[in-house]
Design a protein around this motif. Structure first.
Motif, PDB file in Angstrom:
ATOM      1  N   VAL A   1       0.925  -1.020   0.045  1.00 41.18           N
ATOM      2  CA  VAL A   1      -0.006  -0.158  -0.023  1.00 41.18           C
ATOM      3  C   VAL A   1       0.849   1.352   0.017  1.00 41.18           C
ATOM      4  CG1 VAL A   1      -1.653  -0.991   1.447  1.00 41.18           C
ATOM      5  CG2 VAL A   1      -0.335   0.033   2.600  1.00 41.18           C
ATOM      6  N   ARG A   2       0.425   2.375  -0.325  1.00 37.70           N
ATOM      7  CA  ARG A   2       0.987   3.541  -0.151  1.00 37.70           C
ATOM      8  C   ARG A   2      -0.021   4.285   0.651  1.00 37.70           C
ATOM      9  NH1 ARG A   2       1.571   8.226  -4.919  1.00 37.70           N
ATOM     10  NH2 ARG A   2      -0.748   7.839  -4.890  1.00 37.70           N
ATOM     11  N   VAL A   3       0.371   5.319   1.699  1.00 33.51           N
ATOM     12  CA  VAL A   3       0.023   5.955   2.438  1.00 33.51           C
ATOM     13  C   VAL A   3       0.072   7.766   2.431  1.00 33.51           C
ATOM     14  CG1 VAL A   3      -0.106   4.312   4.367  1.00 33.51           C
ATOM     15  CG2 VAL A   3       1.736   5.808   4.303  1.00 33.51           C
ATOM     16  N   GLN A   4      -1.067   8.215   2.423  1.00 32.14           N
ATOM     17  CA  GLN A   4      -0.858   9.754   2.277  1.00 32.14           C
ATOM     18  C   GLN A   4      -1.815  10.219   3.294  1.00 32.14           C
ATOM     19  OE1 GLN A   4      -0.594  11.031  -2.239  1.00 32.14           O
ATOM     20  NE2 GLN A   4      -1.949   9.160  -2.243  1.00 32.14           N
ATOM     21  N   LEU A   5      -2.019  11.655   3.417  1.00 29.58           N
ATOM     22  CA  LEU A   5      -2.809  12.248   4.205  1.00 29.58           C
ATOM     23  C   LEU A   5      -3.639  13.487   3.634  1.00 29.58           C
ATOM     24  CD1 LEU A   5      -0.458  13.138   7.329  1.00 29.58           C
ATOM     25  CD2 LEU A   5      -2.319  11.531   7.282  1.00 29.58           C
ATOM     26  N   VAL A   6      -4.831  13.674   4.289  1.00 21.59           N
ATOM     27  CA  VAL A   6      -5.699  14.808   3.918  1.00 21.59           C
ATOM     28  C   VAL A   6      -5.709  15.569   5.275  1.00 21.59           C
ATOM     29  CG1 VAL A   6      -7.918  15.735   3.112  1.00 21.59           C
ATOM     30  CG2 VAL A   6      -6.858  13.798   2.009  1.00 21.59           C
TER      31      VAL A   6
END
Length: 303
Positions: free
Chosen positions: A202-207
């Motif tokens: 997976v790849r993790v990112q933020l809003v």
């Protein structure tokens, strides 16, 4: 790429992170099956397992995401779900609509070249993640249960090529996942899919600073949709929870009032049962999907 192998049995704000990741980082979660790999053959059933061990639905993690703060949204892109070459289906004497005539039985399912074989019937696999989510701010939730943090959603659309959005309720979010199925039907009638160890990439990112009350799934392609994942102690409660959240998100982007939005949902949104193997101590898990609109393509701000 970091490889996550530690296993935990509950979603908890007190779980010690086994790794730290930056937004944009790609991670691999190596997971056990929902029985903690403790059913080696068809002579072993769920009746032989020690429930006090907390064996059910181990999740790899948790991972602390740098910069994630309460009020943010954690974005998880699923790049790959690679499963082992054998999975397990098992029944017990208390789960699913036919539990009174079922009892304890185990069946091993070989998986080869993207196909599973059940007796003389072979069919394509569609590996999906049953348990995935972030830590709740309140009481711990064991991995086998579902809630507004995610957890045991058992949504068969949580698979390669999809994107998930989770509310962040504790610093670092504390992402964990497990309970992969080589394939599973909606509702998971007997209580298990083809339970199988897996490697999830997976790849993790933020809003930052966006209100989200329930996990949201985004699918892509010509039939792409937005799904609110919701749950409740019974169907009506789960339906209310998900309908309110989808209505709120749609109103935000369309500018429509509550009644117009409700009308639109009635003609364009579908309610689908993710996990509903009643009677069962696990809450009913639903997904409510609505098509992506060219007029309003983004339901949630993008990272």
């Amino acid at each position: 790429m970091q490889i996550i192998t530690d296993q935990v049995y509950e979603f908890s704000k007190d779980n010690k992170p086994c790794a730290t990741a930056k937004p944009g980082e790609v991670l691999q979660f190596n997971t056990q099956d929902c029985f903690s790999n403790r059913i080696p053959d068809e002579n072993t059933t769920m009746a032989d397992l020690d429930y006090t061990y907390g064996f059910a639905n181990p999740a790899a993690g948790p991972v602390y995401i740098e910069g994630a703060e309460p009020g943010d949204v954690l974005v998880v892109d699923i790049y790959e779900v690679k499963v082992a070459d054998e999975g397990t289906i098992a029944t017990d004497d208390h789960c699913g609509p036919l539990f009174e005539t079922t009892g304890y039985r185990t069946k091993k399912i070989p998986v080869k070249d993207g196909m599973a074989t059940f007796n003389q019937v072979s069919f394509p696999i569609n590996p999906m993640i049953g348990v995935i989510g972030t830590a709740p701010s309140g009481p711990d939730v064991i991995d086998g249960f579902v809630g507004s943090h995610g957890g045991n959603m058992d949504n068969k659309k949580i698979t390669k090529g999809t994107r998930l959005y989770f509310p962040v309720r504790v610093p670092g979010a504390l992402l964990q996942m497990g309970d992969v199925h080589a394939t599973m039907g909606d509702a998971e009638l007997c209580g298990t899919g083809i339970e199988i160890p897996a490697e999830i990439t997976v790849r993790v990112q933020l809003v930052k600073d966006f209100e989200l009350n329930w996990p949201v799934l985004e699918t892509f392609g010509p039939d792409g949709k937005w799904y609110v994942n919701c749950s409740g102690t019974h169907y009506e409660q789960a339906l209310m929870n998900g309908s309110k959240e989808l209505q709120r998100l749609l109103m935000r982007v369309t500018g429509w009032d509550a009644v117009e939005t409700y009308m639109y949902m009635s003609v364009q949104s579908d309610v689908e049962v993710s996990q509903g193997c009643e009677p069962c101590e696990v809450d009913v898990s639903l997904r409510i999907g609505t098509p992506k609109l060219s007029e309003f393509p983004v339901l949630i701000p993008q990272p």
